[in-house]
Design a protein around this motif. Sequence first.
Motif, PDB file in Angstrom:
ATOM      1  N   ALA A 294     -73.398   9.100 -65.361  1.00 24.73           N
ATOM      2  CA  ALA A 294     -73.103   9.126 -66.728  1.00 24.73           C
ATOM      3  C   ALA A 294     -72.489   7.360 -66.870  1.00 24.73           C
ATOM      4  CB  ALA A 294     -72.091   9.884 -67.107  1.00 24.73           C
ATOM      5  N   GLY A 295     -73.222   6.760 -67.838  1.00 23.49           N
ATOM      6  CA  GLY A 295     -72.570   5.444 -68.086  1.00 23.49           C
ATOM      7  C   GLY A 295     -73.286   4.453 -66.881  1.00 23.49           C
ATOM      8  N   ALA A 296     -74.705   4.503 -66.969  1.00 25.66           N
ATOM      9  CA  ALA A 296     -75.294   3.766 -65.909  1.00 25.66           C
ATOM     10  C   ALA A 296     -75.958   2.488 -66.461  1.00 25.66           C
ATOM     11  CB  ALA A 296     -76.394   4.568 -65.404  1.00 25.66           C
ATOM     12  N   SER A 297     -75.880   2.058 -68.038  1.00 27.32           N
ATOM     13  CA  SER A 297     -76.635   1.002 -68.457  1.00 27.32           C
ATOM     14  C   SER A 297     -76.198  -0.514 -67.863  1.00 27.32           C
ATOM     15  CB  SER A 297     -76.465   0.964 -69.851  1.00 27.32           C
ATOM     16  OG  SER A 297     -75.338   0.949 -70.280  1.00 27.32           O
TER      17      SER A 297
ATOM     18  N   LEU B 227     -60.923  10.266 -76.396  1.00 23.93           N
ATOM     19  CA  LEU B 227     -60.647  11.462 -75.610  1.00 23.93           C
ATOM     20  C   LEU B 227     -62.145  12.329 -75.449  1.00 23.93           C
ATOM     21  CD1 LEU B 227     -57.657  12.684 -78.028  1.00 23.93           C
ATOM     22  CD2 LEU B 227     -57.712  12.020 -75.596  1.00 23.93           C
ATOM     23  N   ASP B 228     -63.036  12.133 -76.128  1.00 28.33           N
ATOM     24  CA  ASP B 228     -64.260  12.721 -75.905  1.00 28.33           C
ATOM     25  C   ASP B 228     -65.085  12.263 -74.956  1.00 28.33           C
ATOM     26  OD1 ASP B 228     -63.834  14.251 -78.202  1.00 28.33           O
ATOM     27  OD2 ASP B 228     -65.021  13.290 -79.632  1.00 28.33           O
ATOM     28  N   VAL B 229     -65.112  10.777 -74.835  1.00 30.30           N
ATOM     29  CA  VAL B 229     -65.921  10.311 -73.706  1.00 30.30           C
ATOM     30  C   VAL B 229     -65.388  10.346 -72.469  1.00 30.30           C
ATOM     31  CG1 VAL B 229     -66.989   8.184 -73.149  1.00 30.30           C
ATOM     32  CG2 VAL B 229     -67.271   8.914 -75.506  1.00 30.30           C
ATOM     33  N   ASN B 230     -63.763   9.852 -72.283  1.00 33.33           N
ATOM     34  CA  ASN B 230     -63.194   9.957 -71.254  1.00 33.33           C
ATOM     35  C   ASN B 230     -62.769  11.302 -70.561  1.00 33.33           C
ATOM     36  OD1 ASN B 230     -63.592   7.240 -72.076  1.00 33.33           O
ATOM     37  ND2 ASN B 230     -61.328   6.632 -72.056  1.00 33.33           N
ATOM     38  N   CYS B 231     -62.391  11.990 -71.523  1.00 29.24           N
ATOM     39  CA  CYS B 231     -61.971  13.460 -71.043  1.00 29.24           C
ATOM     40  C   CYS B 231     -62.889  14.612 -71.113  1.00 29.24           C
ATOM     41  CB  CYS B 231     -60.690  13.657 -71.790  1.00 29.24           C
ATOM     42  SG  CYS B 231     -59.216  12.445 -71.440  1.00 29.24           S
ATOM     43  N   ARG B 232     -63.183  14.824 -72.309  1.00 32.87           N
ATOM     44  CA  ARG B 232     -64.034  16.029 -72.700  1.00 32.87           C
ATOM     45  C   ARG B 232     -65.533  15.970 -71.996  1.00 32.87           C
ATOM     46  NH1 ARG B 232     -67.950  16.432 -76.555  1.00 32.87           N
ATOM     47  NH2 ARG B 232     -68.601  18.429 -77.123  1.00 32.87           N
ATOM     48  N   ALA B 233     -65.995  14.760 -71.980  1.00 33.69           N
ATOM     49  CA  ALA B 233     -67.307  14.645 -71.475  1.00 33.69           C
ATOM     50  C   ALA B 233     -67.432  15.085 -69.814  1.00 33.69           C
ATOM     51  CB  ALA B 233     -67.900  13.509 -71.739  1.00 33.69           C
TER      52      ALA B 233
ATOM     53  N   LEU C 240     -77.707   8.210 -67.385  1.00 31.41           N
ATOM     54  CA  LEU C 240     -77.545   8.452 -68.959  1.00 31.41           C
ATOM     55  C   LEU C 240     -76.544   7.215 -69.651  1.00 31.41           C
ATOM     56  CD1 LEU C 240     -76.428  12.145 -68.181  1.00 31.41           C
ATOM     57  CD2 LEU C 240     -78.543  11.306 -68.690  1.00 31.41           C
ATOM     58  N   ALA C 241     -77.101   7.164 -70.619  1.00 30.53           N
ATOM     59  CA  ALA C 241     -76.127   6.325 -71.690  1.00 30.53           C
ATOM     60  C   ALA C 241     -76.482   6.130 -72.890  1.00 30.53           C
ATOM     61  CB  ALA C 241     -75.980   4.614 -70.949  1.00 30.53           C
ATOM     62  N   ARG C 242     -75.772   5.786 -73.839  1.00 29.62           N
ATOM     63  CA  ARG C 242     -76.420   5.801 -75.333  1.00 29.62           C
ATOM     64  C   ARG C 242     -77.619   4.869 -75.325  1.00 29.62           C
ATOM     65  NH1 ARG C 242     -73.596   3.856 -79.441  1.00 29.62           N
ATOM     66  NH2 ARG C 242     -72.397   2.612 -78.115  1.00 29.62           N
TER      67      ARG C 242
ATOM     68  N   TYR D 138     -69.417  10.410 -62.844  1.00 32.31           N
ATOM     69  CA  TYR D 138     -68.971  10.078 -64.074  1.00 32.31           C
ATOM     70  C   TYR D 138     -67.941   8.788 -64.299  1.00 32.31           C
ATOM     71  CZ  TYR D 138     -68.013  10.649 -69.159  1.00 32.31           C
ATOM     72  OH  TYR D 138     -68.139  10.540 -70.625  1.00 32.31           O
ATOM     73  N   ASN D 139     -68.849   7.757 -64.820  1.00 31.00           N
ATOM     74  CA  ASN D 139     -68.397   6.330 -64.502  1.00 31.00           C
ATOM     75  C   ASN D 139     -68.214   5.873 -66.314  1.00 31.00           C
ATOM     76  OD1 ASN D 139     -68.310   3.254 -63.880  1.00 31.00           O
ATOM     77  ND2 ASN D 139     -69.889   3.295 -65.623  1.00 31.00           N
ATOM     78  N   ALA D 140     -68.731   6.390 -67.311  1.00 30.40           N
ATOM     79  CA  ALA D 140     -68.615   6.282 -68.885  1.00 30.40           C
ATOM     80  C   ALA D 140     -67.124   6.123 -69.426  1.00 30.40           C
ATOM     81  CB  ALA D 140     -69.549   7.166 -69.493  1.00 30.40           C
ATOM     82  N   CYS D 141     -66.990   5.409 -69.899  1.00 36.58           N
ATOM     83  CA  CYS D 141     -65.457   5.356 -70.580  1.00 36.58           C
ATOM     84  C   CYS D 141     -65.710   4.562 -71.835  1.00 36.58           C
ATOM     85  CB  CYS D 141     -64.463   4.648 -69.647  1.00 36.58           C
ATOM     86  SG  CYS D 141     -64.540   2.792 -69.714  1.00 36.58           S
ATOM     87  N   TYR D 142     -64.836   4.799 -72.817  1.00 32.75           N
ATOM     88  CA  TYR D 142     -64.517   4.130 -74.130  1.00 32.75           C
ATOM     89  C   TYR D 142     -63.223   3.609 -74.299  1.00 32.75           C
ATOM     90  CZ  TYR D 142     -65.050   3.348 -78.965  1.00 32.75           C
ATOM     91  OH  TYR D 142     -64.906   2.630 -80.238  1.00 32.75           O
ATOM     92  N   SER D 143     -63.140   2.395 -74.573  1.00 32.95           N
ATOM     93  CA  SER D 143     -61.611   1.821 -74.374  1.00 32.95           C
ATOM     94  C   SER D 143     -61.702   0.850 -75.580  1.00 32.95           C
ATOM     95  CB  SER D 143     -61.444   0.912 -73.161  1.00 32.95           C
ATOM     96  OG  SER D 143     -60.267   0.342 -73.430  1.00 32.95           O
ATOM     97  N   VAL D 144     -60.543   0.859 -76.426  1.00 29.84           N
ATOM     98  CA  VAL D 144     -60.063  -0.085 -77.449  1.00 29.84           C
ATOM     99  C   VAL D 144     -58.991  -0.504 -77.105  1.00 29.84           C
ATOM    100  CG1 VAL D 144     -59.776  -0.558 -80.045  1.00 29.84           C
ATOM    101  CG2 VAL D 144     -61.710   1.213 -79.296  1.00 29.84           C
TER     102      VAL D 144
END
Length: 268
Positions: A18-21, A116-122, A42-44, A94-100
Motif C-alpha cells: 500500500a503506497g507503492a507508486s 488519521l484515515d490514511v495513517n491509522c484507520r487504513a 496499491l495507490a490512488r 503498509y507504506n502509505a502515509c499522508y502528511s501536512v
Amino acid sequence: MILQPDFHSRYGPWAVIAGASEGIGQQYAHVLAERGFNLVTLARRLEPLEKDAELIRRRHRVEVKPCSVDLAADNLAELTAEACAGLEIGLLIYNACYSVIGEFLDIAETDHHKMLDVNCRAPVIMTRTLAPAMIERGRGGVILMSSMSGFQGTAMVANYAATKAWNINLAQGLWEEFRPHGVDVLACVAGATSTPGFEGNTPQDKRSKAFPMAPDLVAREGLKALGKRPLHITGRINRAVDVMGHLMTRRQRTRFFSNATRGIYGDN
C-alpha cells in the motif's frame, strides 16, 4: 529463479504494498520482485503503478496487479478484498502515509482527518482484512512503516507524529498477538528518506540537514528485520539519534526535534 527461497516460502507467493507508486513503497515492490514475489500494488494514482508494473514484469518475470485505491475510502475493506480476491497473500506492507507540515491550527481540519484515515484507520482495515488467511495458513508477515517522529511529539508535524507513534504501538502489539500463529509483524521506522515527497516538501539547501537515506536501503533493511524483532530503526544515523534521544528527558527530546523540524521547515 527465486532468490532467498526460505523468505519466499514464509511470506510468498503474493505481497500487497500500500503506497507503492513512489519512494519506499516502490522500492519494496522492486526488491520483492527480485526475490520472485508476485505483487499487488496499491495507490490512488494508477498511471505510475501501471508504468512501474510493466518495468517489474520485464525485469523479473513476476505477476504484478496495480490497483487504484483511495486508502481513505469508507469501503477500504471491500476494495482490499476485491484487489486480492483469489490470491494467496503472504505479506502486507503498509507504506502509505499522508502528511501536512505546519503549525497545528494552520492545517485544515480535512487534512487532519485524512492523516488519521490514511495513517491509522487504513492499516487497521487492511491488516484486519488480510491477516486472517495468513493466520489460518500459519505463516505470513506484516510491515507497518513508521517514522522517527513517532518517538516523541514534534512541533509542525504534531498530528503526523502522533499517527506514526500509533503505528509503532499497533505493530508491536500485533507482533505479540500474531507470533504464536506463525505471522511476523514489524514496525519499520524510517527517518528522512530521499523520496519525491521529501524532496517536494524540503528546500534543496536544507535537505542535507535531515541526513536522508536512499529508499531502496530502507526497504531492504525492513525486509531483513522482518521476523527477527518487533521494531527496527533503519539507518545507522537514525539509530544513533534514537540512542541520543534516550539520554534526554521527554521535554528535552520534544524541544530538540521540534527545533530541528522548525530549522528545516519553519520558513516555508
